[in-house]
Design a protein around this motif. Structure first.
Motif, PDB file in Angstrom:
ATOM      1  N   LEU A  40       0.826  -1.210   0.042  1.00 48.65           N
ATOM      2  CA  LEU A  40      -0.117   0.018  -0.126  1.00 48.65           C
ATOM      3  C   LEU A  40       0.790   1.193   0.004  1.00 48.65           C
ATOM      4  N   GLY A  41       0.545   2.254  -0.733  1.00 45.55           N
ATOM      5  CA  GLY A  41       1.145   3.532  -0.619  1.00 45.55           C
ATOM      6  C   GLY A  41       2.341   3.656  -1.990  1.00 45.55           C
TER       7      GLY A  41
ATOM      8  N   LEU B  32       2.325   1.748  -8.599  1.00 49.28           N
ATOM      9  CA  LEU B  32       1.786   0.462  -8.716  1.00 49.28           C
ATOM     10  C   LEU B  32       0.185   0.402  -8.377  1.00 49.28           C
ATOM     11  N   ARG B  33      -0.635   0.175  -9.391  1.00 47.73           N
ATOM     12  CA  ARG B  33      -2.012  -0.026  -9.160  1.00 47.73           C
ATOM     13  C   ARG B  33      -2.481  -1.395  -8.456  1.00 47.73           C
ATOM     14  N   LEU B  34      -3.216  -1.318  -7.273  1.00 38.81           N
ATOM     15  CA  LEU B  34      -3.402  -2.924  -6.651  1.00 38.81           C
ATOM     16  C   LEU B  34      -5.000  -2.986  -7.175  1.00 38.81           C
ATOM     17  N   VAL B  35      -5.306  -4.168  -7.703  1.00 35.15           N
ATOM     18  CA  VAL B  35      -6.692  -4.502  -7.747  1.00 35.15           C
ATOM     19  C   VAL B  35      -6.860  -6.002  -6.890  1.00 35.15           C
ATOM     20  N   THR B  36      -7.765  -5.743  -5.996  1.00 34.39           N
ATOM     21  CA  THR B  36      -8.198  -7.107  -5.209  1.00 34.39           C
ATOM     22  C   THR B  36      -9.283  -7.821  -5.694  1.00 34.39           C
TER      23      THR B  36
END
Length: 476
Positions: free
Chosen positions: A234-235, A239-243
């Motif tokens: 996180l942060g 980088l794009r995070l997709v859960t």
């Protein structure tokens, strides 16, 4: 795209060319025009298929097999330093590449999607590759298992996308730089490489850091290890995070998994960007449904239309050794699975229990894989087998390892507390086949389970079921 082969890979020699990971890279290089050669310990359908494509394949390992003109030698972590071809290559100054370096070079001119995780990599990579192919996007792909026919684990496509399985077992996935990556789960395994969960999380974090700036990581929102990885990332502004998953906070949320047909397939309903989509899944079990959702999320992150991709996932019909039906005889179905970690074993057994006919039992022939894994996880393997009605446990399949004193399949058997006839050990392969065939009755499912050569027993069990010729063997 025009096929491209780096100069180092123009005349590669593969040691262990018939292996699941090695053969795929060899195939792609052959299709791109490289002069591929290699050796393997034995003849197989895969080596025959590579020869048919134009590769030179020799059986056995001998320094004489290594052509003086080889531009490099490609090895996996399973190849030991004393291999005569490897010794000859080093003596001649021929570059030696790990298979992951060769794969990274092949992905360098494509938009790469890398699939990582302790479990489910092969299935998820296969699902996405098949769906993209169905949509006419002509992807390249490299998978750790055959889709159907021998050497169907890889393809050179003219499209811009390259889907690859990313192996954490030896940290080789650190060599990839994908545009999109998937982390399905993070569980401690490969004990010769990782001594703790902290080491494993650090390794997956390094993998995530290799994603191209502005790229996407698709990560499981339900599994504890994956959620911890998400927290560590996180942060990150680049980088794009997709859960994805059933968790309320998942970006791509699984709303329902509904069995269809005879229970060996399902439909998964998801919510993505405020829309509901239905994804058909050809294999049973919630874990495979979740794999399909991961594939959907990754494809969408790469720019594929969500609705079209959801429909195209229906074209995936399974991969060899992932709950693969082997046949039926005498009213008994025989199924094969690669599951060898306790989590995988429990998930596959739960899926089959849901698909079993009324009154039908599940009989398992299990082969522990690796002495180090059996030492650390053998008791958990045994507890997973408790979900079966009876288990026949073969000797440990050593693969690349030497025996460890005191580590045997008895560790697994002693932890089984299942109903019925319990666990049987101390049998050779022929006796195991006779025993399980003799126990089986109409309506039962027989499951051959493990990452070793236990897969070869399915046809033998079917033959005994069709024409029983001897009484059941006795085991301990």
């Amino acid at each position: 795209m025009t096929p491209a082969v780096p100069a180092t890979l123009e005349r590669p020699h593969f040691i262990g060319i018939g292996g699941a990971g090695m053969s795929g890279i060899a195939k792609i290089l052959t299709l791109r025009g490289a002069r591929v050669a290699g050796s393997d310990a034995r003849e197989s359908e895969t080596t025959a298929a590579l020869r048919a494509l134009g590769a030179t394949v020799r059986v056995g390992h001998d320094a004489a097999h290594l052509d003086e003109r080889a531009s490099c030698v490609v090895v996996s972590s399973a190849i030991r330093d004393g291999n005569p071809e490897l010794v000859a290559a080093r003596g001649r100054g021929i570059p030696v590449l790990h298979r992951s370096e060769a794969l990274a070079a092949l992905m360098a001119d494509r938009r790469a999607i890398a699939v990582a995780g302790t479990h489910g990599k092969t299935t998820t990579t296969s699902m996405l590759a098949v769906a993209l192919r169905t949509l006419g996007l002509r992807p390249s792909y490299a998978i750790g298992g055959d889709l159907d026919t021998p050497a169907s684990n890889a393809e050179h496509g003219e499209g811009e996308l390259f889907v690859a399985e990313a192996d954490e077992s030896d940290r080789s996935f650190h060599r990839y730089a994908p545009e999109v990556a998937i982390v399905l789960n993070v569980e401690l395994d490969h004990h010769a490489t990782y001594a703790s969960m902290d080491e494993l999380h650090a390794s997956f974090e390094t993998f995530a850091e290799r994603i191209q700036p502005g790229g996407t990581l698709v990560v499981n929102a339900d599994q504890e290890g994956a959620r911890k990885l998400t927290a560590r990332l996180l942060g990150r502004e680049d980088l794009r995070l997709v859960t994805y998953g059933e968790a309320d906070d998942a970006d791509v949320r699984v709303l329902a998994v509904t069995p269809t047909g005879t229970g060996l397939s399902s439909e998964v309903t998801v919510e993505l960007d405020g829309r509901r989509l239905t994804v058909p899944v050809s294999v049973p079990g919630r874990h495979y449904a979740h794999n399909a959702v991961a594939a959907l999320a990754a494809g969408v992150a790469a720019g594929v239309d969500a609705t079209e991709l959801a429909r195209a996932l229906a074209s995936y019909t399974g991969v060899r050794r992932r709950l693969q039906p082997k046949g039926e005889a005498g009213g008994v179905r025989v199924i094969d699975t690669y599951a060898h970690h306790p989590t995988e074993m429990a998930a596959d057994l739960a899926a089959l229990r849901a698909a079993a006919s009324d009154g039908g039992r599940i009989l398992v022939v299990f082969q522990p894989h690796l002495f180090s894994r059996t030492r650390e996880l053998g008791a958990e393997m045994g507890r997973a087998l408790t979900a079966a009605d009876a288990s026949v446990i073969l000797d440990v399949y050593p693969a690349r390892e030497d025996p460890i004193p005191g580590v045997t399949s008895r560790i697994v058997a002693d932890a089984v507390q299942g109903p019925g006839t319990g666990a049987h050990t101390g049998l050779d392969r022929d006796a195991a086949v006779r025993l399980v065939a003799g126990m089986a009755r109409p309506g039962d499912l027989v499951l051959t389970m493990g990452a070793g050569d236990v897969t070869d027993l399915g046809p033998e069990i079917l033959a005994h079921l069709a024409a029983p010729s001897s009484p059941p063997a006795q085991g301990g």
